[in-house]
Design a protein around this motif. Structure first.
Motif, PDB file in Angstrom:
ATOM      1  N   GLU A  31      -0.852  31.123  25.445  1.00 56.39           N
ATOM      2  CA  GLU A  31      -1.724  32.278  25.671  1.00 56.39           C
ATOM      3  C   GLU A  31      -2.634  32.058  26.873  1.00 56.39           C
ATOM      4  O   GLU A  31      -2.837  32.960  27.684  1.00 56.39           O
ATOM      5  CB  GLU A  31      -2.552  32.564  24.414  1.00 56.39           C
ATOM      6  CG  GLU A  31      -1.720  33.117  23.267  1.00 56.39           C
ATOM      7  CD  GLU A  31      -2.476  33.204  21.950  1.00 56.39           C
ATOM      8  OE1 GLU A  31      -3.663  32.804  21.889  1.00 56.39           O
ATOM      9  OE2 GLU A  31      -1.862  33.669  20.964  1.00 56.39           O
ATOM     10  N   GLN A  32      -3.164  30.846  27.003  1.00 58.72           N
ATOM     11  CA  GLN A  32      -4.057  30.540  28.114  1.00 58.72           C
ATOM     12  C   GLN A  32      -3.326  30.575  29.453  1.00 58.72           C
ATOM     13  O   GLN A  32      -3.823  31.154  30.420  1.00 58.72           O
ATOM     14  CB  GLN A  32      -4.713  29.175  27.895  1.00 58.72           C
ATOM     15  CG  GLN A  32      -5.827  28.892  28.867  1.00 58.72           C
ATOM     16  CD  GLN A  32      -6.545  27.588  28.558  1.00 58.72           C
ATOM     17  OE1 GLN A  32      -6.165  26.823  27.674  1.00 58.72           O
ATOM     18  NE2 GLN A  32      -7.588  27.313  29.313  1.00 58.72           N
ATOM     19  N   ILE A  34      -0.565  32.156  30.230  1.00 59.47           N
ATOM     20  CA  ILE A  34      -0.168  33.536  30.520  1.00 59.47           C
ATOM     21  C   ILE A  34      -1.362  34.313  31.072  1.00 59.47           C
ATOM     22  O   ILE A  34      -1.248  35.014  32.077  1.00 59.47           O
ATOM     23  CB  ILE A  34       0.432  34.213  29.271  1.00 59.47           C
ATOM     24  CG1 ILE A  34       1.827  33.637  28.983  1.00 59.47           C
ATOM     25  CG2 ILE A  34       0.513  35.736  29.452  1.00 59.47           C
ATOM     26  CD1 ILE A  34       2.414  34.058  27.651  1.00 59.47           C
ATOM     27  N   GLU A  35      -2.512  34.161  30.442  1.00 58.83           N
ATOM     28  CA  GLU A  35      -3.725  34.868  30.894  1.00 58.83           C
ATOM     29  C   GLU A  35      -4.157  34.408  32.289  1.00 58.83           C
ATOM     30  O   GLU A  35      -4.439  35.220  33.161  1.00 58.83           O
ATOM     31  CB  GLU A  35      -4.864  34.657  29.893  1.00 58.83           C
ATOM     32  CG  GLU A  35      -6.166  35.305  30.300  1.00 58.83           C
ATOM     33  CD  GLU A  35      -6.116  36.820  30.401  1.00 58.83           C
ATOM     34  OE1 GLU A  35      -6.907  37.391  31.176  1.00 58.83           O
ATOM     35  OE2 GLU A  35      -5.266  37.458  29.726  1.00 58.83           O
ATOM     36  N   LEU A  36      -4.189  33.098  32.521  1.00 55.23           N
ATOM     37  CA  LEU A  36      -4.645  32.574  33.808  1.00 55.23           C
ATOM     38  C   LEU A  36      -3.693  32.894  34.954  1.00 55.23           C
ATOM     39  O   LEU A  36      -4.110  32.960  36.108  1.00 55.23           O
ATOM     40  CB  LEU A  36      -4.855  31.061  33.724  1.00 55.23           C
ATOM     41  CG  LEU A  36      -6.056  30.589  32.904  1.00 55.23           C
ATOM     42  CD1 LEU A  36      -6.056  29.067  32.809  1.00 55.23           C
ATOM     43  CD2 LEU A  36      -7.357  31.093  33.513  1.00 55.23           C
ATOM     44  N   SER A  37      -2.420  33.093  34.661  1.00 57.70           N
ATOM     45  CA  SER A  37      -1.445  33.298  35.738  1.00 57.70           C
ATOM     46  C   SER A  37      -1.090  34.768  35.962  1.00 57.70           C
ATOM     47  O   SER A  37      -0.273  35.068  36.832  1.00 57.70           O
ATOM     48  CB  SER A  37      -0.175  32.504  35.444  1.00 57.70           C
ATOM     49  OG  SER A  37       0.454  32.988  34.284  1.00 57.70           O
ATOM     50  N   LYS A  38      -1.713  35.682  35.250  1.00 56.77           N
ATOM     51  CA  LYS A  38      -1.287  37.080  35.318  1.00 56.77           C
ATOM     52  C   LYS A  38      -1.404  37.699  36.713  1.00 56.77           C
ATOM     53  O   LYS A  38      -0.648  38.601  37.040  1.00 56.77           O
ATOM     54  CB  LYS A  38      -2.035  37.926  34.283  1.00 56.77           C
ATOM     55  CG  LYS A  38      -3.503  38.090  34.521  1.00 56.77           C
ATOM     56  CD  LYS A  38      -4.132  38.905  33.418  1.00 56.77           C
ATOM     57  CE  LYS A  38      -5.630  38.998  33.639  1.00 56.77           C
ATOM     58  NZ  LYS A  38      -6.285  39.659  32.536  1.00 56.77           N
ATOM     59  N   ASP A  39      -2.303  37.227  37.549  1.00 59.25           N
ATOM     60  CA  ASP A  39      -2.466  37.784  38.894  1.00 59.25           C
ATOM     61  C   ASP A  39      -1.922  36.873  39.991  1.00 59.25           C
ATOM     62  O   ASP A  39      -2.134  37.122  41.174  1.00 59.25           O
ATOM     63  CB  ASP A  39      -3.951  38.067  39.161  1.00 59.25           C
ATOM     64  CG  ASP A  39      -4.512  39.108  38.221  1.00 59.25           C
ATOM     65  OD1 ASP A  39      -3.778  40.043  37.853  1.00 59.25           O
ATOM     66  OD2 ASP A  39      -5.697  38.984  37.839  1.00 59.25           O
ATOM     67  N   GLU A  69       8.089  36.037  27.983  1.00 59.75           N
ATOM     68  CA  GLU A  69       6.859  35.956  28.768  1.00 59.75           C
ATOM     69  C   GLU A  69       6.844  34.710  29.644  1.00 59.75           C
ATOM     70  O   GLU A  69       6.375  34.751  30.791  1.00 59.75           O
ATOM     71  CB  GLU A  69       5.640  35.921  27.842  1.00 59.75           C
ATOM     72  CG  GLU A  69       5.430  37.194  27.046  1.00 59.75           C
ATOM     73  CD  GLU A  69       4.435  36.972  25.933  1.00 59.75           C
ATOM     74  OE1 GLU A  69       3.315  37.507  26.048  1.00 59.75           O
ATOM     75  OE2 GLU A  69       4.786  36.266  24.960  1.00 59.75           O
TER      76      GLU A  69
END
Length: 124
Positions: A31-32, A34-39, A69
């Protein structure tokens, strides 16, 4: 413990210090990242593997549940440096790099941080 940081807009660093990963640790790490790499586009990854982190069966199940994902996430990165003093992990990293299209992966010894950093930055 798994430490995941974003030291630059296009970079994720991950450090693995434990020898095993349980279900909750895997879920949290996925989860971390995925969140940190979204941009991120044309990103860089730096892995520090003090030991090979053996996942529990439950942790593997969590990872399989996130495979779509995670494959999408891999497309955000161009290079991955793996720091480890275990030669088999560095060799496995080099082989993996040859098998994953669009992602260069290269293994380095733990004391070769400067070389790994230079390699990651080489095509910026």
């Amino acid at each position: 413990m798994i430490s995941i940081t974003k030291p630059a807009p296009n970079r994720i660093d991950m450090e693995f210090e434990d020898e095993s990963i349980d279900e909750e640790t895997m879920r949290s790490a996925i989860e971390q990242i995925i969140e940190l790499s979204k941009d991120i586009e044309h990103g860089r990854l730096l892995y520090r593997l003090h030991h090979f982190p053996w996942p529990s069966l439950a942790a593997i199940g969590v990872k399989f549940g996130h495979l779509p994902e995670l494959f999408k996430l891999l497309g955000r990165f161009d290079r991955c440096a793996v720091l480890s003093d275990e030669s088999w992990l560095r060799t496995a990293s080099d082989i993996e790099g040859a098998l994953i299209p669009g992602l260069e992966i290269k293994g380095f010894k733990m004391d070769e941080v400067e070389a790994a950093e230079a390699w990651l930055a080489a095509s910026d």
